[in-house]
Design a protein around this motif. Structure first.
Motif, PDB file in Angstrom:
ATOM      1  N   LEU A  65       0.841  -1.422  -0.089  1.00 19.60           N
ATOM      2  CA  LEU A  65      -0.065   0.062   0.033  1.00 19.60           C
ATOM      3  C   LEU A  65       0.689   1.099  -0.070  1.00 19.60           C
ATOM      4  CD1 LEU A  65      -2.795   1.617   0.460  1.00 19.60           C
ATOM      5  CD2 LEU A  65      -2.469   1.153   2.854  1.00 19.60           C
ATOM      6  N   MET A  66       1.871   1.177   0.842  1.00 18.82           N
ATOM      7  CA  MET A  66       2.821   2.527   0.870  1.00 18.82           C
ATOM      8  C   MET A  66       3.529   2.506  -0.526  1.00 18.82           C
ATOM      9  SD  MET A  66       4.353   1.776   4.723  1.00 18.82           S
ATOM     10  CE  MET A  66       5.326   3.216   4.485  1.00 18.82           C
ATOM     11  N   GLU A  67       3.933   1.287  -1.251  1.00 11.77           N
ATOM     12  CA  GLU A  67       4.581   1.522  -2.409  1.00 11.77           C
ATOM     13  C   GLU A  67       3.582   2.069  -3.590  1.00 11.77           C
ATOM     14  OE1 GLU A  67       6.594  -1.286  -5.896  1.00 11.77           O
ATOM     15  OE2 GLU A  67       6.458  -1.937  -3.723  1.00 11.77           O
ATOM     16  N   ALA A  68       2.277   1.683  -3.574  1.00  9.29           N
ATOM     17  CA  ALA A  68       1.271   2.194  -4.574  1.00  9.29           C
ATOM     18  C   ALA A  68       0.907   3.618  -4.352  1.00  9.29           C
ATOM     19  CB  ALA A  68      -0.166   1.493  -4.603  1.00  9.29           C
ATOM     20  N   ASN A  69       0.786   3.797  -2.764  1.00  5.11           N
ATOM     21  CA  ASN A  69       0.587   5.615  -2.635  1.00  5.11           C
ATOM     22  C   ASN A  69       1.765   6.165  -3.081  1.00  5.11           C
ATOM     23  OD1 ASN A  69      -1.977   5.183  -1.655  1.00  5.11           O
ATOM     24  ND2 ASN A  69      -1.188   4.905   0.452  1.00  5.11           N
ATOM     25  N   ALA A  70       3.102   5.656  -3.104  1.00  2.00           N
ATOM     26  CA  ALA A  70       4.345   6.768  -3.245  1.00  2.00           C
ATOM     27  C   ALA A  70       4.248   6.661  -4.781  1.00  2.00           C
ATOM     28  CB  ALA A  70       5.375   5.983  -3.156  1.00  2.00           C
ATOM     29  N   ARG A  71       3.774   5.641  -5.664  1.00  2.00           N
ATOM     30  CA  ARG A  71       3.619   5.649  -7.101  1.00  2.00           C
ATOM     31  C   ARG A  71       2.544   6.720  -7.826  1.00  2.00           C
ATOM     32  NH1 ARG A  71       4.722  -0.343  -9.117  1.00  2.00           N
ATOM     33  NH2 ARG A  71       7.111  -0.474  -8.253  1.00  2.00           N
ATOM     34  N   LEU A  72       1.362   6.669  -6.954  1.00  2.00           N
ATOM     35  CA  LEU A  72       0.530   7.652  -7.182  1.00  2.00           C
ATOM     36  C   LEU A  72       0.635   9.089  -6.857  1.00  2.00           C
ATOM     37  CD1 LEU A  72      -2.719   5.720  -5.615  1.00  2.00           C
ATOM     38  CD2 LEU A  72      -2.276   6.226  -8.208  1.00  2.00           C
TER      39      LEU A  72
END
Length: 86
Positions: A65-72
């Motif tokens: 989730l943290m990686e997805a948020n960083a990419r967003l």
């Protein structure tokens, strides 16, 4: 002055009882974590395998989730794709 510690488990046992029969303690915990106490202070926590696996899954999900948020939020423009293209 006495020391106060937060016990992060609903179930606790003494280290003496735990050493005598750790499997029985875990069976009696009904799948919950067990705080093992030494001198009425938490020494360590014992968790059944099923609970440990769910804890590891939760940590992995949080990392994703943290990686997805960083990419967003990386400032790059989003690319539209259809599920059929994948």
């Amino acid at each position: 002055m006495s020391s106060i510690s937060k016990v992060m488990a609903a179930v606790s046992t003494s280290i003496t009882d735990f050493k005598a029969n750790p499997n029985a303690v875990l069976e009696q915990s009904n799948g919950e974590a067990v705080a093992v106490l030494k001198s009425n202070q938490p020494s360590f926590y014992a968790v059944p395998p099923e609970l440990f696996e769910s804890m590891v899954d939760a940590v992995e999900d949080l990392a994703l989730l943290m990686e997805a948020n960083a990419r967003l939020n990386d400032g790059q423009e989003a690319v539209s794709v259809s599920l059929d293209d994948l």
